[in-house]
Design a protein around this motif. Sequence first.
Motif, PDB file in Angstrom:
ATOM      1  N   ALA A  23       0.688  -1.175   0.061  1.00 27.95           N
ATOM      2  CA  ALA A  23       0.030  -0.069  -0.004  1.00 27.95           C
ATOM      3  C   ALA A  23       0.789   1.271  -0.096  1.00 27.95           C
ATOM      4  O   ALA A  23       0.491   2.045  -0.839  1.00 27.95           O
ATOM      5  CB  ALA A  23      -0.949  -0.095   1.379  1.00 27.95           C
ATOM      6  N   LEU A  24       1.865   1.268   0.807  1.00 31.72           N
ATOM      7  CA  LEU A  24       2.923   2.401   0.813  1.00 31.72           C
ATOM      8  C   LEU A  24       3.558   2.503  -0.656  1.00 31.72           C
ATOM      9  O   LEU A  24       3.721   3.824  -0.895  1.00 31.72           O
ATOM     10  CB  LEU A  24       3.890   2.199   1.691  1.00 31.72           C
ATOM     11  N   ALA A  25       3.736   1.538  -1.127  1.00 31.31           N
ATOM     12  CA  ALA A  25       4.467   1.804  -2.637  1.00 31.31           C
ATOM     13  C   ALA A  25       3.274   2.285  -3.662  1.00 31.31           C
ATOM     14  O   ALA A  25       3.539   3.275  -4.352  1.00 31.31           O
ATOM     15  CB  ALA A  25       4.678   0.494  -3.283  1.00 31.31           C
ATOM     16  N   TYR A  26       2.059   1.945  -3.511  1.00 34.68           N
ATOM     17  CA  TYR A  26       1.075   2.645  -4.265  1.00 34.68           C
ATOM     18  C   TYR A  26       0.979   4.099  -3.899  1.00 34.68           C
ATOM     19  O   TYR A  26       0.593   5.059  -4.762  1.00 34.68           O
ATOM     20  CB  TYR A  26      -0.379   1.930  -4.049  1.00 34.68           C
ATOM     21  N   VAL A  27       0.894   4.325  -2.572  1.00 32.77           N
ATOM     22  CA  VAL A  27       0.901   5.856  -2.109  1.00 32.77           C
ATOM     23  C   VAL A  27       2.126   6.669  -2.777  1.00 32.77           C
ATOM     24  O   VAL A  27       1.716   7.873  -3.164  1.00 32.77           O
ATOM     25  CB  VAL A  27       1.056   6.046  -0.570  1.00 32.77           C
ATOM     26  N   GLY A  28       3.162   6.207  -2.782  1.00 33.81           N
ATOM     27  CA  GLY A  28       4.264   6.577  -3.470  1.00 33.81           C
ATOM     28  C   GLY A  28       4.074   7.014  -4.877  1.00 33.81           C
ATOM     29  O   GLY A  28       4.691   8.233  -5.284  1.00 33.81           O
ATOM     30  N   LEU A  29       3.360   6.313  -5.507  1.00 37.85           N
ATOM     31  CA  LEU A  29       3.371   6.501  -6.879  1.00 37.85           C
ATOM     32  C   LEU A  29       2.198   7.592  -7.218  1.00 37.85           C
ATOM     33  O   LEU A  29       2.567   8.549  -8.087  1.00 37.85           O
ATOM     34  CB  LEU A  29       2.640   5.259  -7.667  1.00 37.85           C
ATOM     35  N   LEU A  30       1.283   7.564  -6.338  1.00 32.36           N
ATOM     36  CA  LEU A  30       0.312   8.405  -6.480  1.00 32.36           C
ATOM     37  C   LEU A  30       0.832   9.767  -6.107  1.00 32.36           C
ATOM     38  O   LEU A  30       0.443  10.870  -6.673  1.00 32.36           O
ATOM     39  CB  LEU A  30      -0.874   8.433  -5.513  1.00 32.36           C
ATOM     40  N   VAL A  31       1.644  10.122  -5.208  1.00 29.46           N
ATOM     41  CA  VAL A  31       2.329  11.301  -4.653  1.00 29.46           C
ATOM     42  C   VAL A  31       3.100  11.734  -5.800  1.00 29.46           C
ATOM     43  O   VAL A  31       3.049  13.045  -5.974  1.00 29.46           O
ATOM     44  CB  VAL A  31       3.218  10.962  -3.618  1.00 29.46           C
ATOM     45  N   LEU A  32       3.876  10.945  -6.362  1.00 35.94           N
ATOM     46  CA  LEU A  32       4.843  11.305  -7.726  1.00 35.94           C
ATOM     47  C   LEU A  32       3.845  11.873  -8.815  1.00 35.94           C
ATOM     48  O   LEU A  32       4.418  12.851  -9.181  1.00 35.94           O
ATOM     49  CB  LEU A  32       5.779  10.103  -7.969  1.00 35.94           C
ATOM     50  N   ARG A  33       2.647  11.161  -8.814  1.00 35.60           N
ATOM     51  CA  ARG A  33       2.014  11.554 -10.093  1.00 35.60           C
ATOM     52  C   ARG A  33       1.318  12.768  -9.751  1.00 35.60           C
ATOM     53  O   ARG A  33       1.133  13.926 -10.688  1.00 35.60           O
ATOM     54  CB  ARG A  33       0.990  10.603 -10.383  1.00 35.60           C
ATOM     55  N   ASP A  34       0.686  13.134  -8.694  1.00 32.82           N
ATOM     56  CA  ASP A  34      -0.047  14.319  -8.311  1.00 32.82           C
ATOM     57  C   ASP A  34       0.884  15.554  -7.467  1.00 32.82           C
ATOM     58  O   ASP A  34       0.097  16.261  -7.242  1.00 32.82           O
ATOM     59  CB  ASP A  34      -1.096  13.809  -7.541  1.00 32.82           C
ATOM     60  N   ALA A  35       2.110  15.414  -7.513  1.00 32.97           N
ATOM     61  CA  ALA A  35       2.782  16.285  -6.522  1.00 32.97           C
ATOM     62  C   ALA A  35       2.657  17.845  -7.111  1.00 32.97           C
ATOM     63  O   ALA A  35       2.524  18.580  -6.312  1.00 32.97           O
ATOM     64  CB  ALA A  35       4.413  15.898  -6.749  1.00 32.97           C
ATOM     65  N   VAL A  43       5.511  19.226   2.030  1.00 30.71           N
ATOM     66  CA  VAL A  43       4.822  18.447   3.366  1.00 30.71           C
ATOM     67  C   VAL A  43       4.293  17.149   2.913  1.00 30.71           C
ATOM     68  O   VAL A  43       4.486  16.038   3.887  1.00 30.71           O
ATOM     69  CB  VAL A  43       3.932  19.260   3.720  1.00 30.71           C
ATOM     70  N   ALA A  44       3.805  16.965   1.792  1.00 27.24           N
ATOM     71  CA  ALA A  44       3.293  15.708   1.257  1.00 27.24           C
ATOM     72  C   ALA A  44       4.791  14.556   1.292  1.00 27.24           C
ATOM     73  O   ALA A  44       4.540  13.470   1.638  1.00 27.24           O
ATOM     74  CB  ALA A  44       2.767  15.597  -0.147  1.00 27.24           C
ATOM     75  N   GLY A  45       5.719  15.201   0.910  1.00 26.39           N
ATOM     76  CA  GLY A  45       7.021  14.072   0.864  1.00 26.39           C
ATOM     77  C   GLY A  45       7.309  13.778   2.317  1.00 26.39           C
ATOM     78  O   GLY A  45       7.673  12.859   2.403  1.00 26.39           O
ATOM     79  N   ALA A  46       7.319  14.853   3.273  1.00 23.51           N
ATOM     80  CA  ALA A  46       7.839  14.536   4.506  1.00 23.51           C
ATOM     81  C   ALA A  46       6.689  13.563   5.180  1.00 23.51           C
ATOM     82  O   ALA A  46       7.050  12.482   5.797  1.00 23.51           O
ATOM     83  CB  ALA A  46       7.597  15.862   5.379  1.00 23.51           C
ATOM     84  N   VAL A  47       5.375  13.748   4.813  1.00 25.01           N
ATOM     85  CA  VAL A  47       4.588  12.630   5.370  1.00 25.01           C
ATOM     86  C   VAL A  47       4.476  11.360   4.716  1.00 25.01           C
ATOM     87  O   VAL A  47       4.480  10.257   5.645  1.00 25.01           O
ATOM     88  CB  VAL A  47       2.811  13.047   5.030  1.00 25.01           C
ATOM     89  N   LEU A  48       4.998  11.211   3.515  1.00 29.75           N
ATOM     90  CA  LEU A  48       5.378   9.914   2.779  1.00 29.75           C
ATOM     91  C   LEU A  48       6.610   9.304   3.575  1.00 29.75           C
ATOM     92  O   LEU A  48       6.601   8.204   3.966  1.00 29.75           O
ATOM     93  CB  LEU A  48       5.805  10.079   1.406  1.00 29.75           C
ATOM     94  N   LEU A  49       7.507   9.951   3.878  1.00 27.98           N
ATOM     95  CA  LEU A  49       8.703   9.437   4.528  1.00 27.98           C
ATOM     96  C   LEU A  49       8.142   8.886   6.153  1.00 27.98           C
ATOM     97  O   LEU A  49       8.665   8.176   6.764  1.00 27.98           O
ATOM     98  CB  LEU A  49       9.722  10.482   4.943  1.00 27.98           C
ATOM     99  N   ALA A  50       7.480   9.828   6.935  1.00 19.22           N
ATOM    100  CA  ALA A  50       6.802   9.322   8.203  1.00 19.22           C
ATOM    101  C   ALA A  50       6.073   8.036   7.913  1.00 19.22           C
ATOM    102  O   ALA A  50       6.162   7.127   8.928  1.00 19.22           O
ATOM    103  CB  ALA A  50       5.835  10.500   8.578  1.00 19.22           C
TER     104      ALA A  50
END
Length: 377
Positions: A23-35, A43-50
């Motif tokens: 699920a985290l890998a899927y979230v990472g793909l969506l963040v890269l797509r919609d950044a 902040v979104a990147g920091a949340v992803l690291l958290a």
Amino acid sequence: MPSPPGGFEVPLWRAVAVFRFAALAYVGLLVLRDADRYVHPVVAGAVLLAMLGATVTTAYGYVRPARRGWPLLLADLAVVLGVLLVSPWAQGRVAVATGVPSLAVVWLAGPVLAWAVSGGRRRGVVAALLVGGVDLATRERIGQSTLTGAILLLLAGVVVGHVARLAVTAEQRLHRAVELETTTRERERLARGIHDSVLQVLALVQRRGAHLEGEAGELARLAGEQEAALRALIAGAPPPDATPEGEAGTLDLRTLLGRYATATVSLSAPATPVLLPAPVARELAAATGAALENVGRHAGGRAWLLIEDEGETVTVSVRDEGPGIPAGRLDEAVRQGRLGVAQSIRGRVADLGGDVTITSTPDVGTEVELTVPRRLR
């Protein structure tokens, strides 16, 4: 060999860990797509690291049973709720309004699954309601897809929790079965050893000394009694003073009468328990004991006990090969004040609503049948 305690839950915890990383890998793909559509992409990147840190921490934490307590469960849930609360600010209202998924997406199901595995359906439902409620509260518009996601989250908590409890129950039953099998094998091993040595010697002493007088005859009698006691012990019968009540205050009549089985008293009983209300079972056993006392006093002590379970009634037969009871002897005993049969046997059985039938033939023997209803009248 059986799995260690908690072994059946290990695959479930591993599945939860795999789900969270996927699920985290899927979230990472969506963040890269919609950044580029986020108001605060940093902040979104920091949340992803958290989220990555939380995923790694929980994966290692849930592996060990000692760490699966409330501190880790609550921290896990708090991280997800925090991600849900931060998502609208990091993404911006415009992005959220245009349908951009929250930063948690399917990753929010992680604590729901963890709570369900750790505590069953109830914990799973509680976690699902909290996560689903916060997710709905952070959205400006609640559509059909959002409601569907919350319902699926709730169903996941129920189903996974139910499967986890089934796994725990199955493991407990497996351990009990293995313990029972181990005990049975050990008893069989001891029984073989005792049968090949002690029981054969005791039986030989009893046979050789059965017709002797004095101390030799007493020794033979004691040897026969010990042989019967040993046979009952290795067969798994409880000791005479151990007659625990079963369900709803019942007792197994076989256990109560088993204490009378000796080298000179043979007991035949059904293979299944003969359950009676405790007061009925104890009184019937006492009446049987009184009948056996008469056998020992007047018929040499050799007797045969038979238990018959007839559904609504239970019958205990006491038979001997003594001289029999002359006609009118019982009535004469009552007139003389000897009330053993009248009170100890017939009185007890009559109080239970049962009947006593005495059949006696001179020089052939006597049979006493004690029949009682299964329930007190």
